[in-house]
Write an enzyme that holds these catalytic residues in place. Structure first.
Site, PDB file in Angstrom:
ATOM      1  N   ASP A 199       0.809  -1.278   0.046  1.00 31.66           N
ATOM      2  CA  ASP A 199       0.238  -0.152  -0.037  1.00 31.66           C
ATOM      3  C   ASP A 199       1.269   1.394   0.334  1.00 31.66           C
ATOM      4  OD1 ASP A 199      -2.899  -1.134   0.108  1.00 31.66           O
ATOM      5  OD2 ASP A 199      -2.534  -0.926   1.950  1.00 31.66           O
ATOM      6  N   LYS A 221      -0.696   0.847  -7.747  1.00 33.68           N
ATOM      7  CA  LYS A 221      -1.142   1.096 -10.345  1.00 33.68           C
ATOM      8  C   LYS A 221      -1.423  -0.570 -10.536  1.00 33.68           C
ATOM      9  CE  LYS A 221       3.318   4.238  -9.622  1.00 33.68           C
ATOM     10  NZ  LYS A 221       3.963   4.542 -10.149  1.00 33.68           N
TER      11      LYS A 221
END
Length: 409
Positions: A199, A221
């Site tokens: 994270d 992403k």
């Protein structure tokens, strides 16, 4: 007869489960050594007229047999191992002679050179028992032991599994941001991972320590495609775990404190993938502490309440009873609330919380970029805007904000 001091001891691991071990004396030496003997499931006979409170508690719990008397000849009959640690030199000498005659390996706390065995400095980490012997230098033994154990625990000492490396997923709470505040177990699992899905709020500095072969994936992403963000993360965990990889899902704080950890665990369970949960130090208490704020304090706050402020109080999706929260007298800790703090403050005041209630906003707590801004409920919205406070930040509301020696006001 003891061998010359220059002769090295032969290291060996004794398997004492169900075998008789005699401990003579119940002072500090026995108190330190007994837990390991009991953990080895030894059949321990303790002989001593008195004992420390801790040793007495072991006897009272039935973990060992205690005969409240002094040593006498014959006590080592049938023993496999003996710990001789009385405060009577003559008794120690006699017991040592009996051990030699009966071929019982014996440790002497008062005279290591007269003993037939030495106790190594031991420690345990990652399923490994570390035992270090340096002859007459027990402090060096302990220092070497500590260095090896610490290296195994934090992953700095590479010791990969060559038999059965654990597969599946570990949900690891990385703590509030400072890489030193991850748990020992979490750091070890990171060192053993094949894939790390991290994270944004996880301790990023730890990722630089990973070996080159470890695949690091930024959860922010991961391409979503037809999936929502969380579904895409779940799918990535499942995909890599099914490929036989050891996967670590590295989260900020604790996986189960507004971290969606249970959603990921449930998704893995549906696919039969084993999952280990490693709790993390939550920012709800650690960030205020790092800024000098106790969430509870005697005579000030007997409770603290943690609330997510990611949706406004008037949002129909909100699950918070803000009227009830406003009536509480203790500390209120808000996460994910920077954007909505003005509306939250107005709601608390509207439901009766004093506008003068102290508030502290701590941005990027426990990191080098940490900063603290103090205000009141009446002024916090404007202060956050004026100071350009950005997430991540923890907001503390209550009188505990002002109890420290430096309140930053």
């Amino acid at each position: 007869m003891a061998e010359p001091a220059h002769v090295a001891a032969y290291p060996v691991g004794l398997r004492l489960a169900g075998r008789r071990v005699v401990v003579l004396g119940a002072g500090q030496v026995a108190q330190r050594r007994l837990p390991a003997l009991l953990a080895a499931k030894a059949d321990v006979l303790l002989v001593s007229p008195s004992a420390t409170p801790s040793v007495e508690a072991m006897a009272d719990a039935g973990e060992l047999r205690w005969e409240r008397r002094r040593y006498r000849d014959g006590d080592l009959d049938g023993a496999w191992y003996a710990l001789i640690s009385t405060d009577d030199p003559a008794a120690n000498e006699a017991a040592s002679a009996e051990a030699e005659a009966r071929r019982v390996w014996a440790v002497r706390s008062d005279d290591a050179e007269a003993a037939s065995a030495w106790t190594p400095a031991t420690g345990r980490a990652a399923g490994v028992t570390v035992a270090v012997l340096t002859g007459r230098d027990p402090r060096r033994s302990a220092a070497v032991r500590d260095a090896v154990v610490e290296g195994l625990r934090d992953g700095s000492l590479a010791a990969p599994h060559h038999r059965t490396a654990a597969k599946g997923v570990a949900l690891v709470g990385g703590g509030p941001g400072d890489p030193d505040l991850i748990t020992v177990r979490g750091r070890r699992l990171l060192a053993e991972a094949d894939v790390v899905i991290a994270d944004r709020l996880g301790p990023r500095d730890l990722l630089d320590e990973l070996p080159p072969h470890v695949e690091v994936i930024d959860a922010a992403k991961i391409p979503y495609g037809r999936f929502m963000a969380q579904e895409a993360i779940n799918n990535a965990l499942i995909q890599h775990a099914k490929a036989g990889k050891a996967v670590v899902r590295l989260k900020g704080g604790d996986p189960f404190v507004f971290g969606r950890g249970m959603e990921e665990l449930q998704a893995l369970a549906e696919h039969g993938i084993p999952c280990t949960v490693v709790p993390g130090i939550s920012s709800t208490i650690s960030v205020p502490a790092a800024a000098g704020i106790p969430v509870t304090h005697r005579g000030v706050a007997h409770e603290f309440t943690v609330v997510s402020g990611h949706v406004a109080p008037d949002d129909p999706r909100s699950l918070v009873d803000w009227e009830a929260v406003a009536r509480l007298r203790g500390t209120l800790v808000l996460l994910m609330s920077v954007e909505k703090i003005g509306a939250i403050a107005e709601t608390l005041i509207g439901h009766g919380r004093s506008a003068d209630t102290p508030v502290a906003v701590v941005q990027e707590g426990t990191t080098a970029a940490q900063r603290r801004v103090d205000a009141t409920l009446a002024t916090v919205g404007e202060r956050v805007r004026a100071e350009d406070i950005r997430p991540p930040a923890v907001i503390v509301i209550g009188d505990v904000v002002t109890v420290g020696p430096d309140t930053h006001r």
